[in-house]
Design an enzyme around this catalytic site. Sequence first.
Site: not given
Lengths: 888, 190
Positions: B73-74
């Site tokens: 996830q970013s």
Amino acid sequence: MLSSFRKQDKKDEESSTSGNPYKNLEKASVLQEARTFNETPVNTRKCIQILTKIIYMINQPEMGEQLGQTEATETFFAMTKLFQSKDMMLRRMIYLSIKEMSTVANDVIIVTSSLTRDMTGKEDSHRGPAIRALCKITDASMMQSVERYMKQAIVDKLASVASAALTSSVHLMRHGPEVVKRWVNEVQEAVNNDNIMVQYHALGLLYQIRRSDKHAIRKLILKFSKAGLRSPFAYCFLIRTAANLINEEGEGTDSPMYDFIDSCLRHKNEMVIYEAASTIVSLKCVTPKELSSAVNVLQLFISSPKPVLRYAAVRTLNKVAIQYPAAVTACNVDLETLITDSNRSIATLAITTLLKTGNEAGVDRLMKQISSFLSEISDQFKTVVVDAIKSLCQKFPRKHTVLMTFLANMLREEGGYEYKKAIVNTIISIVEENPEAKEAGLAHLCEFIEDCEHTSLATRILHLLGREGPRTTTPAKYIRYIYNRVILENAPVRAAAVSALAKFGAASEELLPNILVLLQRTTLDQDDEVRDRATFYYQLLKHNDKPLNSAYILNSMNVSISSLERLLHRYTMESTTKPFDVRSVPVEAVPVEQPKANISIVSGVSPGGSESKKAREDTFSEQLSVIPEFAHLGPIFKSSLPVDLSESEVEYVVRCIKHVFSHYIVFQFDINNTLNDQLLEKVTVQMDGSAEGFEVVHYTPCQVIKCNDTGSTYTLVKLPDDSSAVTGALACTMKYTVKDCDPATGEPDDEEGYADEFVLEDVEVSVSDHVQKVLKPNWSASWEEIGAENELEDTYTLPIPTLEECVKKIISYMGMQPCERSDKVPDGKASHALYLAGVYRGGHDVLVRAKMALGGTSSDPGAQAITMQLTIRSTDESAVQVIASAVE
Amino acid sequence: MGLLDSFFDWLGFGKREVNVLVVGLDNSGKSSLLNYLRPRETQTDFIAPTVGFNLEHFVCKGLSFTAFDMSGQSRYRTLWGNYYRTTNGIIFVVDSSDKTRILVAREELQQLLSHPDISSRNIPIVFFANKMDIRDALSDVGVSSALGLDGVTNKSWHICSSNALKGEGVADGIEWLSSAIKSSLDQARR
């Protein structure tokens, strides 16, 4: 490796007193070692050691080797690599380290997935600790992602997992109460768990979830009191919650909550029974009837073979004995048997309980009994004994010789600071309360300071000697003790001793020459403070000038220290040649003494009022100084306590605070707009006091008060020109513009509002608003200092039945500080003299002497009335007039 | 090679332990890929998004792997960097059916390669063009050009299409990685 061990051994030998191998940790070397975490394969033993060091370091802030954020983060990430090891011990250490470092390091959420895997994994011993660690690193934004796992864990069949999840949830309540509240079904299921600990924890969490809703809590207690919980812990928790409800809601013993607590007295578990009994005796609403059933239970515990029960019971009875001595008398026979209990803690409590319930005759016997084993008990219990003696002295003032001797013996023996402090406090309070015991008490204290290692106690005693010593029959005998301090002790004690000596010199003509000699010798002291004080006092005393002595030695400056500091700082910033005017510094108010309702076991009478009060006046002056119209008024002389000018249920709740300046009064109105569909603009409070000569000079309106918000508006009033008539009532009307607004957004609906007004109650300006309380330690010296120049004397007949009431009324009307403990009227006296001191607006000292005598008036000798001769002295003439007007 | 292996065994080294880092965008199939490498009985059907990282162990060609399965996830991608220094190899998983975000993957790859802990060392990288079973997924060649792998000259790398759920192509890539790590370790030894 070997060499490092050897080094450690050597270190241990050097500091043989401490066996703590972590004592000399250095941050740099520990961080260096932490690089081991990056090695593959993991060196388990070594890593455990290093983690221990890190945890130790984090928990010893006094070591001064705190991890910085970057260092902690780096170490934390290195540590996460240790998850690859399957070693049980190491894994437990990792959990601990995560918890400890969670507040220091960044991005600790990196271990979230690893922990969720452990908490759902096969290794049972890891699951609980993993949950605790996980909840510690979870913040509000992460709650969603752990929710599913937590719900499962709460209803897990393994007790350790369920308990860990429940207790962690209690902590999570702080960050995300909303999320935890969604777990209520799971929690309710957990209350029915067979394990007693899970049951207790689940109940605790359920309570936290519903805490804000009193009704729900009530239902919860009733439900579970019938459900028959297995866990005694849960029962104890329910009892406490029920007691809280009763006390908060002010319920009586007829409430179902009380019935529940009462029913617990018949529970089969001892812990529950004890909890119920000790709760009942501490309830506010309890009556002798309920008390006796609880005391009966405790009485049974006293004769239990289990020391824990005996201890708990006697400790509770000890507390009860203070408030309801009669209720405990029934247990006296059983308590007598405990005096010889082999457990000294139990014996001490038994004796002190008996001392409280017993009569005067038994005191000697019991005191003898205590002294037989005093050396065997710990300081903490000795303090309990000291407190018991303190209350005895108040109860039986005639016994002071026995008790004082006993205290003196205790003072001579070994003991810690807290213990010695308790004894000294007790002796000081006896000396102050009981004039007969004064000389004996001072003699014991003198002896104590001859060999006293506690600086703070020594300085306190020296201060007391300086105040009380000169008024005894033979002041000269204290000089030797005090001067010994000047020769033998450290600087703070020497300085205190010099001040005490100076007081003797100021108070007694005979001693003055001797004191001067002693002071002159001290002017060569090596410490600056001691030398300064000695020189200052020597020069002052040389003049032998009574007013001077009174102003600078016997009575100190009564200014607020924090304000003085602030004003002096400002003065140094200004470029002015004017001398600094001490009069401009606000007088420090005497902290309101909390009424000692009951002398409790722990005597912690702390003057908590003074701190907040000081802060309060400083904030006021900051708030007012922002408003340009008030800039020229000078410093605030006194700010009154807030007075309500409206009923509490009406639309606008208005409170008024009076800020008194030397020629003006600023009325601050705090207006709370309780309506949620109207906002007020341009709010002012119009005042009218023209009848009494008050002139309104300026209104500072409050621009806007939003819905459910509070705003302040100020009205500046000039005091009447006639400086002797400065009291009266001012009519107040609040004027404002109303705008209707949308309750949801708080935005006004239309542009134009309409003007409206709201009548408030009158504001009274009384004498006490113009006077600040000031404590003069030596009132009579100040009395002489001011002299009879502006004296006013008058005799009044007051229709007040008792002297106590008269004293109380005069103090509250005049708003002045009673000195020389003259506010306490001895029992059975027909006359009394009250000495008051204060500072009048503008910085003028005011002193009042009120001689009162019981007796009727000449016309009606049988009537209950008091004849009072009032004498007022002040440095300002109008002040005398104003104070005198307070009586009329 | 076989001779050398037995030589090591004879010397008592046993299985050598190595660390590999598994990175890639979120929902590219990193955890699923590692799940496939687990023993049959411990595999799960349900894979939740990883928060932070997970650890997995597997064995291949005489090497014992510890895989750091990082969250894709970013907001967690910045945390990858903490593990670069100690890693012996990198597994980069790409969702070959997600053509829009492949550019994001390229961006992340560039960042990874320019990190000081990576750029200075010869670390083998294996790329998995995952989800090859989806109909209009890119081929391994397509992924390679989309990521700009031709420009990577100072690392030994390999790309293969895979289906992590079924396991197709996975063993192939891991075997390449094992031998690449072995040779890089031997190189370092010399």
